[in-house]
Design a protein around this motif. Structure first.
Motif, short mmCIF file in Angstrom:
data_model
loop_
_atom_site.label_atom_id
_atom_site.label_comp_id
_atom_site.label_asym_id
_atom_site.label_seq_id
_atom_site.Cartn_x
_atom_site.Cartn_y
_atom_site.Cartn_z
N LEU A 26 0.80 -1.23 0.00
CA LEU A 26 0.00 0.00 0.00
C LEU A 26 0.83 1.28 0.00
O LEU A 26 0.34 2.34 -0.29
CB LEU A 26 -0.95 0.00 1.21
N HIS A 27 2.09 1.15 0.38
CA HIS A 27 2.94 2.34 0.41
C HIS A 27 4.11 2.15 -0.55
O HIS A 27 5.10 1.51 -0.20
CB HIS A 27 3.46 2.58 1.83
N ALA A 28 3.99 2.68 -1.74
CA ALA A 28 5.06 2.57 -2.73
C ALA A 28 4.85 3.63 -3.80
O ALA A 28 3.72 3.92 -4.18
CB ALA A 28 5.05 1.19 -3.36
N PHE A 288 -3.50 10.09 3.06
CA PHE A 288 -2.45 11.10 3.21
C PHE A 288 -1.17 10.61 3.85
O PHE A 288 -1.17 9.73 4.71
CB PHE A 288 -2.96 12.25 4.08
N HIS A 289 -0.08 11.27 3.45
CA HIS A 289 1.18 11.19 4.19
C HIS A 289 1.03 12.19 5.36
O HIS A 289 0.59 13.31 5.14
CB HIS A 289 2.34 11.70 3.33
N ALA A 290 1.37 11.79 6.56
CA ALA A 290 1.32 12.72 7.69
C ALA A 290 2.22 12.23 8.81
O ALA A 290 2.53 11.04 8.91
CB ALA A 290 -0.11 12.86 8.20
N THR A 373 7.06 -0.19 1.11
CA THR A 373 8.44 -0.09 0.63
C THR A 373 8.86 1.35 0.38
O THR A 373 10.03 1.66 0.40
CB THR A 373 8.61 -0.85 -0.69
N ASP A 374 7.92 2.22 0.11
CA ASP A 374 8.18 3.61 -0.22
C ASP A 374 9.19 3.82 -1.34
O ASP A 374 8.81 3.97 -2.48
CB ASP A 374 8.58 4.42 1.00
N VAL A 375 10.47 3.85 -1.05
CA VAL A 375 11.43 4.23 -2.08
C VAL A 375 12.43 3.10 -2.37
O VAL A 375 13.61 3.27 -2.17
CB VAL A 375 12.18 5.51 -1.70
#
Ligand SMILES: [Zn+2]
Length: 471
Positions: A26-28, A288-290, A373-375
């Motif tokens: 969900l985070h990539a 959102f990113h927060a 994983t984000d980055v």
């Protein structure tokens, strides 16, 4: 922290984690999921790729300040033959230079030197700011040309499916006009981008490796640094894309550095966006990113309050969340998931390591968390992106075992935006979980069956060792 992945990948624990069905990612970011070597290779093998810069790059020091990106053009190499390239002080800003010519005239080692330089621009090791400012525009400018977009999507889909991931929501920033194959004039909006995306996804799911793959959707992502006017333009493109390709767009996020505009500052325009969605009858939830900082910074903390009040269905990062018991209660009550990516937080210099990452605190307080994983591009290699996060979590946290990982996988499935649902329906579906009747419940049931098979495989394959021992 540098890990010897070659050695790790020979361990039993790695084999087990690789095989674990990992649910949803969900985070990539899409640009970060693209393998840099593959991207550079594709750029060189695609006809008509040009480069341009906002200013000349005659001295190496300039390369950090000047924006250097790609664009398709059908113009023949002859047209620009006698014009200076960006490596010369007489370069005309924004002038298109054929990629081959820019590479062969690179002052530090010709094409080989250029390729190495380009790769270093896409994988900076210095931190988030550099990464966003340098790598993202380079990669996104290439992903704005149809043949390259399609080729990279095929590669990305294959890699994530091979890592045991069943579904992904990629965040993507649409900051370059999209060019269809062979077209000099860019598209007016991103409908054709979505079309190519949907097309490649369908094609991949029809292949043997894509058979068990449930899908990929895009979280339309705008940048906080934009003016209200530019932001409303980006939001309008999002609404247009959603109208034409509702299956592609799953949500909306707004990202940027902490010193840029806060969520509070953005509330009016976010309400404006909401209103547009309601008028068009569209469901584009906020994700959102927060709370992007561990330090005591009011703004990052304020961002968490705003994200909750604005009805964000998930919160990305939430690093400062563990310091606010009230917020934790509210997040649990409102059924908001926190997307954690300890490994990239560390690489980006936001935390010191997994041991001091708030992940374990959030878990112990009963906050729903999933691993992302984000980055991954920053890790230097994109294969097994999620397996690595899992390995680090189980290896770095004493309290983490297979059950903990499985719980985070289950969370990732429960909090996936598989389909468009109004808030009430989303919440009741979340509550019902596996007992529900929709896609979510089916995905959970499928995952339980897969997980059981996986556990059987582990007990047969590793009859004489225990997971804790494998650590
Ligand atoms: Zn992120």
């Amino acid at each position: 922290m540098s890990l010897d992945w070659e050695k790790i990948e020979r361990t039993d624990l790695w084999k087990i984690l690789q095989k674990l069905p990992k649910g949803s990612l969900l985070h990539a970011s899409l640009h970060a999921a693209v393998d840099v070597d593959y991207l550079i290779e594709t750029a060189f093998s695609t006809p008509g790729i040009h480069v341009y810069a906002t200013r000349h790059l005659a001295s190496p020091d300039d390369s950090n300040e000047v924006s250097f990106v790609f664009q398709y053009s059908s113009g023949s190499a002859k047209d620009t033959e006698d014009k200076p390239t960006m490596w010369s002080a007489t370069y005309e800003p924004l002038g298109l230079v054929p990629l081959e010519r820019a590479a062969s005239s690179f002052p530090d080692g010709g094409e080989a030197g250029f390729r190495a330089w380009l790769k270093s621009q896409c994988t900076p090791k210095v931190g988030f700011l550099d990464y966003q400012r340098r790598a993202m525009p380079i990669v996104n400018s290439l992903l704005s040309y149809e043949p390259i977009l399609r080729s990279c999507l095929r590669h990305v889909f294959a890699q994530i499916a091979a890592d045991g991931i069943g579904y992904v929501e990629f965040r993507h920033i649409f900051n370059f006009p999209y060019h269809k194959q062979g077209r000099d004039t860019p598209e007016e909006d991103y409908g054709e981008w979505c079309h190519a995306f949907q097309d490649e996804l369908a094609r991949f799911r029809g292949t043997a490796e894509g058979r068990g793959f449930h899908g990929v959707r895009i979280i339309w992502t705008s940048r906080r640094s934009l003016s209200n006017r530019a932001l409303s333009e980006s939001m309008t493109y999002c609404v247009l894309a959603k109208c034409d390709y509702p299956e592609v767009i799953s949500g909306f996020d707004i990202v940027g550095e902490r010193d840029e505009r806060s969520l509070t500052d953005l509330v009016p325009i976010l309400f404006w966006f909401r209103k547009q969605c309601v008028e068009e009858g569209l469901e584009i939830p906020f994700v959102f990113h927060a709370g992007e900082s561990l330090r005591n910074e009011d703004e990052a903390d304020q961002g968490l309050f705003d994200a909750i009040l604005l009805g964000s269905r998930r919160i990305c990062q939430g690093l400062s969340l563990h310091k606010h018991p009230l917020l934790i209660d509210s997040i649990k009550e409102k059924k908001i998931l926190v997307e954690c990516s300890p490994m990239s937080d560390e690489i980006l210099g936001l935390t010191d390591g997994i041991q001091t990452h708030p992940l374990s605190v959030l878990l112990s307080r009963g906050v729903p968390v999933s691993l992302g994983t984000d980055v991954p591009g920053l890790l230097g290699q994109n294969a097994h992106i999620l397996t690595r996060q899992f390995w680090q979590a189980i290896h770095g946290l004493d309290s983490m075992g297979l059950a903990g990982l499985a719980m985070m996988v289950e969370n990732s499935i429960r909090w996936s935006c598989y389909e468009d649902q109004p808030t009430g329906e989303w919440l009741s579906d979340l509550r019902e979980g596996i007992l529900g009747e929709g896609v979510r419940a089916r995905q959970l049931q499928e995952w339980y069956a897969e997980f059981e098979k996986f556990c059987e495989w582990v007990t047969q394959e590793f009859a004489d060792i225990e997971v804790d021992e494998a650590k």
